[in-house]
Enzyme design. Sequence first.
Site, short mmCIF file in Angstrom:
data_model
loop_
_atom_site.label_atom_id
_atom_site.label_comp_id
_atom_site.label_asym_id
_atom_site.label_seq_id
_atom_site.Cartn_x
_atom_site.Cartn_y
_atom_site.Cartn_z
N PRO A 2 0.82 -1.21 0.00
CA PRO A 2 0.00 0.00 0.00
C PRO A 2 0.86 1.26 0.00
O PRO A 2 1.89 1.32 0.67
CB PRO A 2 -0.80 -0.13 1.31
CG PRO A 2 -0.79 -1.58 1.61
CD PRO A 2 0.52 -2.10 1.11
N GLU A 3 0.41 2.26 -0.76
CA GLU A 3 1.12 3.53 -0.78
C GLU A 3 0.53 4.46 0.28
O GLU A 3 -0.44 4.13 0.96
CB GLU A 3 1.09 4.11 -2.19
CG GLU A 3 1.70 3.13 -3.20
CD GLU A 3 2.12 3.75 -4.52
OE1 GLU A 3 2.40 4.95 -4.56
OE2 GLU A 3 2.18 3.01 -5.52
N LYS A 52 4.43 5.42 4.88
CA LYS A 52 3.74 4.13 4.89
C LYS A 52 3.60 3.56 6.29
O LYS A 52 3.38 2.36 6.47
CB LYS A 52 4.48 3.15 3.97
CG LYS A 52 4.55 3.63 2.52
CD LYS A 52 5.29 2.65 1.63
CE LYS A 52 5.37 3.18 0.20
NZ LYS A 52 6.05 2.24 -0.70
N ARG A 254 12.67 -2.98 -8.32
CA ARG A 254 11.25 -2.69 -8.49
C ARG A 254 10.92 -2.49 -9.96
O ARG A 254 11.70 -1.89 -10.71
CB ARG A 254 10.85 -1.43 -7.70
CG ARG A 254 11.09 -1.52 -6.20
CD ARG A 254 10.28 -2.62 -5.53
NE ARG A 254 8.84 -2.41 -5.70
CZ ARG A 254 8.10 -1.65 -4.92
NH1 ARG A 254 8.66 -0.99 -3.91
NH2 ARG A 254 6.80 -1.53 -5.12
#
Length: 265
Positions: A2-3, A52, A254
């Site tokens: 989740p951002e 986060k 990523r």
Amino acid sequence: MPEGHTLHRLAREHRRHFAGAPVRVSSPQGRFTDGAATVDGRILERAEANGKHLLHHYEGGAVVHVHLGLYGKFTDAALPMGEPVGQVRMRMVGAEIGSDLRGPTACEIWDPTQVVALEQRLGPDPLRPDADPDRAWRRISKSQKAIGALLMDQAVLAGVGNVYRAEVLFRHGIHPERRGRDLTRTEWDEIWADLVVLMAVGVEAGVMHVVRPEHDHGAPAYAVDRPRTYVYRRAGEPCRVCGTPVLHTVMETRNLFWCPVCQES
């Protein structure tokens, strides 16, 4: 993972449902038993997010720190709650609603000094009113690293993840491999302002909306339950603006997506 907008939305919901009253806290799974006992029955004074990280501040100074990681999730339920299902790390029960936390990377008790240490090691969070974009700019403007990597570095900028990284660079026509020191101050100010708006929309809507209205048509989203994106997870698909196939590579482990025409430099 989740951002930042997801954590800020959770903090807002937890303030609404639990803050200002005693909260019953337990750990049905058993991995947070001592921590739950520390705050069980205490008043939740406030909930906040930084990047986060989710922080529950209880009377007496104890703080529950939660990092959802890849698999963490809160599930709300009306009272009375039923028996826990699955591996519930933390159960919160308020006056009108309860919430179960499953699968977080971290769920632990912190003291105020640890909260301060977190604030000091994180970059500015576009969703926090106390955020200072100059802090990020000072690091970006001196860095030889690619802007695509810098935007994902939580010590530079807190809360931005893979989707916002890919999409904000597309929206401003910036190649993700351009060095931070080659970014202009005007470009950084525009990126920051855009993130402030886009991430706030994510808090309100609960999902990301990153495609401008004039481009929000044609090819479907990358998944049934997701909004459209310009480039994220659209490798090989035509760019929504110029039609060129979207490219993909890996940057610092990523996945990275961009349009070679719209983000030529």
